[in-house]
Enzyme design. Structure first.
Site, short mmCIF file in Angstrom:
data_model
loop_
_atom_site.label_atom_id
_atom_site.label_comp_id
_atom_site.label_asym_id
_atom_site.label_seq_id
_atom_site.Cartn_x
_atom_site.Cartn_y
_atom_site.Cartn_z
N GLY A 49 0.84 -1.19 0.00
CA GLY A 49 0.00 0.00 0.00
C GLY A 49 0.87 1.24 0.00
O GLY A 49 2.03 1.19 0.43
N GLN A 54 2.88 9.96 1.18
CA GLN A 54 4.18 9.27 1.16
C GLN A 54 4.98 9.59 -0.10
O GLN A 54 6.15 9.23 -0.19
CB GLN A 54 3.98 7.76 1.26
CG GLN A 54 3.43 7.32 2.62
CD GLN A 54 3.34 5.81 2.70
OE1 GLN A 54 2.35 5.24 2.28
NE2 GLN A 54 4.38 5.18 3.20
N CYS A 105 6.31 0.23 7.12
CA CYS A 105 5.89 1.42 6.38
C CYS A 105 7.03 1.86 5.48
O CYS A 105 8.17 1.95 5.95
CB CYS A 105 5.51 2.53 7.36
SG CYS A 105 4.92 4.03 6.56
N LEU A 106 6.73 2.14 4.21
CA LEU A 106 7.80 2.56 3.29
C LEU A 106 8.43 3.88 3.75
O LEU A 106 9.55 4.19 3.37
CB LEU A 106 7.26 2.69 1.87
CG LEU A 106 6.74 1.39 1.25
CD1 LEU A 106 6.26 1.63 -0.18
CD2 LEU A 106 7.80 0.29 1.27
N HIS A 147 -4.09 1.24 7.78
CA HIS A 147 -2.76 1.85 7.78
C HIS A 147 -2.71 3.02 6.78
O HIS A 147 -2.24 4.11 7.11
CB HIS A 147 -1.72 0.77 7.45
CG HIS A 147 -0.31 1.26 7.36
ND1 HIS A 147 0.69 0.85 8.21
CD2 HIS A 147 0.29 2.15 6.52
CE1 HIS A 147 1.82 1.46 7.90
NE2 HIS A 147 1.61 2.24 6.87
N GLU A 148 -3.20 2.75 5.56
CA GLU A 148 -3.14 3.79 4.51
C GLU A 148 -4.07 4.96 4.83
O GLU A 148 -3.73 6.12 4.62
CB GLU A 148 -3.49 3.21 3.14
CG GLU A 148 -2.60 2.08 2.66
CD GLU A 148 -1.13 2.39 2.78
OE1 GLU A 148 -0.72 3.56 2.69
OE2 GLU A 148 -0.34 1.44 3.00
N HIS A 151 -2.59 7.44 7.09
CA HIS A 151 -1.64 8.36 6.45
C HIS A 151 -2.33 9.64 5.99
O HIS A 151 -1.71 10.71 5.96
CB HIS A 151 -0.98 7.70 5.23
CG HIS A 151 0.25 6.89 5.54
ND1 HIS A 151 1.36 7.43 6.14
CD2 HIS A 151 0.55 5.59 5.32
CE1 HIS A 151 2.29 6.48 6.28
NE2 HIS A 151 1.81 5.36 5.79
ZN ZN Z 1 2.85 3.59 5.80
#
Ligand code: ZN
Length: 188
Positions: A49, A54, A105-106, A147-148, A151
């Site tokens: 995701g 991000q 998380c990226l 999670h997304e 963000h």
């Molecule tokens: Zn993340």
């Protein structure tokens, strides 16, 4: 198509509330290109995701998924997450966030931690064709969506952890935790 630079922990864009997109703009060239680039970026870094903040874009949109597939009314616990872009999503938790699972998380590379999430969510959003969609998701797909969605409100998975006891570098996660948990700990 392009691979975008991923914002990392500490960048203010990750802590700001993202803005709604005008649904009429979804089919514009700019938004369609951003969606394509976000999918490319997510795949490049092996994520499941990726939210617009991000990639330094403060708009309420995220992409998720592993495989192309039709979006039905329900994504089950054991289903692969279909690839989709969700714009201006409204995510409602079904039940309390008590289901524990590993997240990465990226934007927080090489780190994993155990995060409590609701076992299911109801989602309403616009898809990339500008059509309204609604569905429910359970299990891991529900976790990725929570999670997304966080963000978009400047919330990171670290904020959701009940304790930092499980917080691990990827190497230590693989060595000491993964084999016991049977979890892939994918990054979002
Ligand atoms: Zn993340």
């Amino acid at each position: 198509m392009a691979i975008l630079k991923v914002s990392r922990l500490g960048h203010p864009v990750l802590r700001a509330r993202a803005h709604e997109l005008d649904p009429k703009s979804i089919t514009s060239e700019g938004v369609q290109r951003l969606i394509d680039d976000m999918f490319d970026t997510m795949r490049e870094y092996s994520g499941v995701g990726l939210a617009a903040p991000q990639v330094h874009e403060g708009v309420r949109m995220f992409v998720v998924g592993l495989r192309p597939g039709p979006l039905g009314p329900e994504i089950g616990e054991d289903d692969d997450m279909p690839m989709m872009a969700l714009v201006n999503p409204e995510v409602t938790l079904v039940g309390k966030p008590t289901s524990m699972g590993w997240e990465g998380c990226l934007s927080i590379p090489e780190i994993r931690g155990r995060v409590p999430r609701a076992a299911a969510v109801r989602v309403k959003a616009w898809d990339r064709t500008g059509a309204q969609v609604s569905f429910t998701a359970k299990g891991f797909p529900a976790r990725v969506i929570q999670h997304e969605y966080d963000h978009l409100d400047g919330i990171l998975f670290l904020d959701r952890m009940e304790s930092f006891e499980s917080l691990s570098y990827l190497e230590e996660y693989d060595r000491y935790w993964a084999r016991h948990e049977g979890d892939d700990g994918g990054a979002e």
